[in-house]
Motif scaffolding. Structure first.
Motif, PDB file in Angstrom:
ATOM      1  N   ARG A 142       0.837  -1.216   0.000  1.00 24.22           N
ATOM      2  CA  ARG A 142       0.000   0.000   0.000  1.00 24.22           C
ATOM      3  C   ARG A 142       0.863   1.253   0.000  1.00 24.22           C
ATOM      4  NH1 ARG A 142      -3.055  -2.901   4.155  1.00 24.22           N
ATOM      5  NH2 ARG A 142      -4.916  -3.831   3.231  1.00 24.22           N
ATOM      6  N   VAL A 145       0.911   4.243  -2.876  1.00 22.44           N
ATOM      7  CA  VAL A 145       0.744   5.672  -2.613  1.00 22.44           C
ATOM      8  C   VAL A 145       1.939   6.455  -3.159  1.00 22.44           C
ATOM      9  CG1 VAL A 145       0.531   7.410  -0.793  1.00 22.44           C
ATOM     10  CG2 VAL A 145      -0.705   5.249  -0.598  1.00 22.44           C
ATOM     11  N   PHE A 186       0.213  12.468   2.251  1.00 20.67           N
ATOM     12  CA  PHE A 186       0.585  11.178   2.836  1.00 20.67           C
ATOM     13  C   PHE A 186      -0.082  10.973   4.194  1.00 20.67           C
ATOM     14  CE2 PHE A 186       4.134  11.264  -0.211  1.00 20.67           C
ATOM     15  CZ  PHE A 186       4.071   9.958  -0.669  1.00 20.67           C
ATOM     16  N   ARG A 228      -3.821   9.927   3.969  1.00 21.55           N
ATOM     17  CA  ARG A 228      -4.151   8.636   3.358  1.00 21.55           C
ATOM     18  C   ARG A 228      -4.743   7.671   4.364  1.00 21.55           C
ATOM     19  NH1 ARG A 228      -5.286   7.987  -1.548  1.00 21.55           N
ATOM     20  NH2 ARG A 228      -4.956   5.770  -1.195  1.00 21.55           N
ATOM     21  N   LYS A 281     -10.233   6.985   5.453  1.00 19.97           N
ATOM     22  CA  LYS A 281     -10.874   6.167   4.430  1.00 19.97           C
ATOM     23  C   LYS A 281     -11.993   6.907   3.706  1.00 19.97           C
ATOM     24  CE  LYS A 281      -9.819   1.673   6.488  1.00 19.97           C
ATOM     25  NZ  LYS A 281     -10.385   0.387   6.960  1.00 19.97           N
ATOM     26  N   ARG A 331     -11.472  12.896   3.834  1.00 21.71           N
ATOM     27  CA  ARG A 331     -10.064  13.003   3.454  1.00 21.71           C
ATOM     28  C   ARG A 331      -9.791  14.320   2.734  1.00 21.71           C
ATOM     29  NH1 ARG A 331      -9.456   9.259  -0.565  1.00 21.71           N
ATOM     30  NH2 ARG A 331      -9.615   7.596   0.978  1.00 21.71           N
ATOM     31  N   ARG A 341      -7.554  17.318   4.148  1.00 24.39           N
ATOM     32  CA  ARG A 341      -6.375  17.587   3.322  1.00 24.39           C
ATOM     33  C   ARG A 341      -6.293  19.058   2.924  1.00 24.39           C
ATOM     34  NH1 ARG A 341      -5.718  13.763  -1.720  1.00 24.39           N
ATOM     35  NH2 ARG A 341      -5.236  12.341  -0.004  1.00 24.39           N
TER      36      ARG A 341
END
Length: 452
Positions: free
Chosen positions: A87, A91, A139, A142, A145, A150, A154
């Motif tokens: 994962r 990313v 990062f 991430r 979910k 998000r 962000r």
């Protein structure tokens, strides 16, 4: 009364004028800051820094196009790596251009500061800091979910970092705080709204991450029973999410005293209006504590037969053999009669009824039936299979065949069908007949003709 009304209107007008003047003052300060920034922006050494930035971005794009396929091929060859490492690589692969750009721009800044004045790379330093901040925020978020949450965290976090880097954080906070209203000792504004969304979003995301990680460890612990696993996970979710909400509200600055009184009043109202919901919640806790039903058990409730797929806070998920999933309220499992085929052990006894002709020896029939049943897969040979005569019918001797299995999740109808098929083959091989009712019909007119 008229005098009091005039004084109130005068006070409100004065407050509104003061807030308007404050907003205008902040707007003028921001305009002056942007004007100075624009004046310095068009200087020659700033223009070539912009050109350098565009060139570095193009070079980063070219590097991703060249090295991206090779990196993806290398990732595809890492078959034995843990999933969390894969994962992380995914990313990183998605952000290759940004990573290359940040590395290139900071390398350029380091070289320029060594060979020329710092002012010649001042704008590059701001752009590099903003790019690195964006990459770090991407990062970090991430772990969230929810796509909406998000993006909210962000962009909110990156806006905060950008304003802080550019030195515009305090004017922006003052401007957002000026657009609001006061209720008692509490002031509600756009600043409070933005802070609450970001803080609660971060705390809820952390709570979800910790609950998911803890739940995974609890589920993989063989020393904890399935029902206790569900109870522990539900308790941790309530505790962690409750703590996240509490600390989030405290961080925003909302007084919880009034909220406690309001929640108490709402709780009383909900207690009367949502009695069934509360009853199902309490019943779910009782089921988890007494371990009467756990995931994987095979149960019968009325016409529903299947195995427990999941235990929820309000209902139990039961999956039947035909793929249907029934959501049975927890209260029905507490107050109703439930057959748990695998409560204390996995042994299940099944009965089959059949009949043979009066001309067949019952001793042979019993012996052949027992041998036929024990030859079927899933039928236990460690527990005795028995066959008894239960009556003399109109056209057959009636028997009952009893056998045991240990895997009711594999189905009951199919194992009964296999035993019936084994009986048919065994009776055919040994010339044992299975009678069926026969009727003789006489017509009255033909009977009178025969008598005449």
């Amino acid at each position: 009364m008229a005098g009091h009304s005039d004084l109130s209107e005068t006070g409100d007008s004065a407050t509104g004028d003061a807030q308007l003047e404050q907003v205008l003052s902040i707007g003028n300060d921001l305009f002056d800051y942007l004007s100075k920034f624009a004046d310095g922006f068009i200087r020659p050494w700033n223009l070539y820094q912009i050109g350098i930035t565009i060139g570095l971005f193009a070079l980063a794009h070219l590097l991703r196009a060249v090295l991206g396929p090779r990196i993806r091929a290398w990732m595809a060859a890492r078959e034995n790596w843990p999933k969390w490492r894969i994962r992380i690589l995914v990313v990183i692969n998605q952000r290759l251009r940004a990573i290359f750009f940040v590395a290139l721009i900071w390398l350029t800044i380091f070289v320029m500061r060594e060979v020329t004045w710092n002012s010649r790379s001042y704008l590059l330093g701001i752009i590099g800091t903003l790019a690195f901040a964006w990459l770090a925020v991407v990062f970090a978020t991430r772990l969230i979910k929810s796509p909406f949450l998000r993006k909210l965290v962000r962009y909110g976090a990156w806006t905060y970092v950008s304003l802080r880097i550019l030195g515009m954080l305090e004017p922006a906070e003052t401007l957002l705080d000026s657009a609001g209203f006061t209720v008692g000792d509490m002031r509600f504004s756009l600043l409070l709204l933005v802070q609450s969304l970001v803080i609660l979003g971060v705390l809820v995301s952390l709570a979800r991450f910790f609950t998911a990680t803890t739940a995974k460890r609890v589920r993989t612990n063989p020393d904890i029973s399935p029902s206790m696993q569900v109870l522990i996970i539900k308790g941790l979710q309530i505790a962690i999410y409750g703590a996240a909400f509490y600390f989030g509200v405290k961080a925003i600055g909302i007084d919880l005293t009034g909220l406690a009184v309001l929640s108490g009043a709402i709780g009383v109202g909900l207690g009367f209006g949502l009695q069934k919901v509360v009853s199902n919640l309490v019943s779910g806790v009782i089921i988890l504590l007494d371990k009467s039903i756990k995931p994987g058990d095979v149960i019968s409730l009325g016409e529903t037969f299947g195995w427990i797929n999941a235990l929820g806070a309000r209902y139990v998920s039961v999956v039947t053999r035909d793929g249907k999933e029934y959501l049975i309220p927890n209260e029905d499992l507490i107050t109703g009669q439930v057959v748990n085929w695998s409560h204390s052990n996995d042994f299940v006894r099944l009965d089959i009824h059949f009949g043979t002709s009066y001309t067949d020896n019952p001793h042979d029939v019993r012996r052949i039936a027992i041998a036929a049943a024990q030859g079927v897969d899933r039928v236990l040979t460690t527990r005795p299979t028995v066959c008894h005569i239960v009556g003399f019918g109109d056209s057959s001797v009636d028997y009952i065949l009893r056998f045991w299995i240990t895997d009711p999740t594999g189905g009951l109808t199919n194992i009964r069908g296999n035993v019936f098929l084994a009986l048919w083959d065994a009776f055919t091989e040994n010339n044992i007949s299975i009678p069926f009712p026969q009727r003789e019909v006489k017509l009255l007119n033909e009977a009178k003709t025969d008598q005449g």
